[in-house]
Every structure is written in C-alpha cells, then in structure tokens.
Design an enzyme around this catalytic site. Structure first.
Site, PDB file in Angstrom:
ATOM      1  N   GLU A  58      -0.845  -8.750   5.160  1.00 31.96           N
ATOM      2  CA  GLU A  58      -0.403  -8.907   6.523  1.00 31.96           C
ATOM      3  C   GLU A  58      -1.653  -8.849   7.148  1.00 31.96           C
ATOM      4  OE1 GLU A  58      -0.547  -4.523   5.931  1.00 31.96           O
ATOM      5  OE2 GLU A  58      -0.025  -6.126   4.769  1.00 31.96           O
ATOM      6  N   HIS A  69      -3.240  -5.584   1.460  1.00 28.29           N
ATOM      7  CA  HIS A  69      -2.525  -5.673   2.758  1.00 28.29           C
ATOM      8  C   HIS A  69      -2.705  -7.093   3.098  1.00 28.29           C
ATOM      9  CE1 HIS A  69      -2.283  -1.451   4.202  1.00 28.29           C
ATOM     10  NE2 HIS A  69      -3.413  -1.394   3.375  1.00 28.29           N
ATOM     11  N   CYS A  85       0.564  -1.270  -0.138  1.00 30.46           N
ATOM     12  CA  CYS A  85       0.205  -0.083  -0.036  1.00 30.46           C
ATOM     13  C   CYS A  85       0.804   1.202   0.093  1.00 30.46           C
ATOM     14  CB  CYS A  85      -1.011   0.021   1.173  1.00 30.46           C
ATOM     15  SG  CYS A  85      -2.348   1.191   1.062  1.00 30.46           S
TER      16      CYS A  85
END
Length: 215
Positions: free
Chosen positions: A194, A192, A97
């Site tokens: 994560e 994202h 991002c």
C-alpha cells in the site's frame, strides 16, 4: 453508521458506488493508505471500527501497525469475536504486516497475552526482520500476479516460519523465507504494497471479494 471513505475525506473516486464494499480495519496502523489504494481501484471503502460496520462489507483489509495494539483494541471494541466469525464464514480478508500476524493460527515472539484471529494455517514470527531502522526494500517473484517482480517494503515485518497443508505460498525471499501466503479467501503479506504504488496484491484481493459477492 458505516464511515465511508468520502466522509473521512481520504479520497473516494467517482467509481466507488459501483464497486465491491470493502472495509479497512481502522483501529490502528496505516489504514488510510489501504483505503486510498482500494478507492482508486474502484471499491466502495468503509473504515471499520464496530461490529455493525464489519457486517456491512464484502471484504476486509487488516493493515500494518502494531499487532499487539490491534489485538487489544479489537477486543476492547467488541470486534474480535465478530472478526473470527466472519473469517470462519468465508469473508475475504487481506492482512499486511501486522494484519498477517492477526490472521495467523500460531504466533511466535508474541507479547504476553497477545491473541490472533486465526484462519491462515501458518506459523508467523513477529518482528522477524529487526527494528524499524533495519527496514528494507527488495523485489519478489510472485507468479500469481504475473511476470513482473513485486517491489516489497519490509518495516519491522513478520515472517512465515512454517506453512500448513491448507495454506499456499505466494512469495518468498531469496533465502527461502516465506513472506506472502493465501488460503481460500484469506491473503497475507509480510510487507506493505500500500505504500509503494504496487497495487497488484490489492487487485488480487478484490478479485476474491468480487468472486464471493457473485456466489
């Protein structure tokens, strides 16, 4: 002194000591989420805020957050120059991002005075998917990561408007917009992984870190 993941109490595993040394740029954004994922995959993780800490790692993750703030803080902390030098020198770096924005050679819709670190031969547009309440999830085909689709979360994410000859597309949306790219030791995603439990991009990045460490 390098701030280790264990010292920051964000969950280093017992395997960390034998893994590659990976830094997470910890100026702003969701750096702790990346640190948890990397530690769970066996990396020795450090939070990087100073040039000396950057110099001690074999790879670096630039997290999501606000790209203009990360840019300003990187200059305030004296990290921007060392980061550019490390990228040019071949340090494996993964940007998600805002991190993708930081790695792009060219930015669109940047705020006045905003700079990137560069390295990826791409043109990236900030906030291409609208405001935070327009966030969405989707599945992406990423052949480099296998047959199973990747579940991707987009939160005020950028999009890759164009890809130069030195970069390679890894994933696109159904409408053709590019959202994941790589170039040598550099990797960037608009989304994202994560925060979704999708670790294959981090594993892919760690393979780059290990390969460079062996060379």
């Amino acid at each position: 002194m390098t701030t280790t993941l264990r010292e920051e109490s964000v969950g280093a595993g017992e395997r960390a000591a034998s893994g590659p040394r990976v830094g997470v740029l910890a100026l702003q954004g969701d750096f702790r989420e990346h640190a948890h994922v990397l530690a769970g995959l066996g990396a020795e993780v450090s939070l990087v805020r100073r040039p000396t800490e950057l110099a001690a790692v074999d790879g670096l993750v630039i997290p999501g957050g606000e790209s203009s703030v990360i840019d300003k803080l990187s200059r305030t902390f004296g990290l921007a120059g060392p980061l550019r030098e490390a990228i040019a020198g071949g340090l494996p770096v993964y940007g998600t991002c805002a991190g993708l924005i930081m790695l792009a050679d060219t930015l669109l819709d940047a705020i006045a005075g905003q700079q990137s670190l560069g390295g990826l031969d791409v043109v990236v547009r900030r906030n291409a998917f609208g405001s935070q309440n327009q966030s969405f999830e989707t599945e992406l085909d990423v052949p480099a990561l296998g047959v199973a689709p990747v579940r991707a979360v987009f939160i005020r994410g950028p999009v890759v408007e164009s890809v130069g000859p030195d970069a390679t597309v890894l994933a696109s949306l159904a409408d053709g917009r590019v959202v994941a790219v790589e170039q040598g030791n550099l990797l960037g995603t608009s989304f994202h992984p994560e925060i979704t439990g999708e670790h294959r991009f981090h594993e892919y990045f760690l393979s780059k870190v290990r390969a460079r460490a062996r060379s």
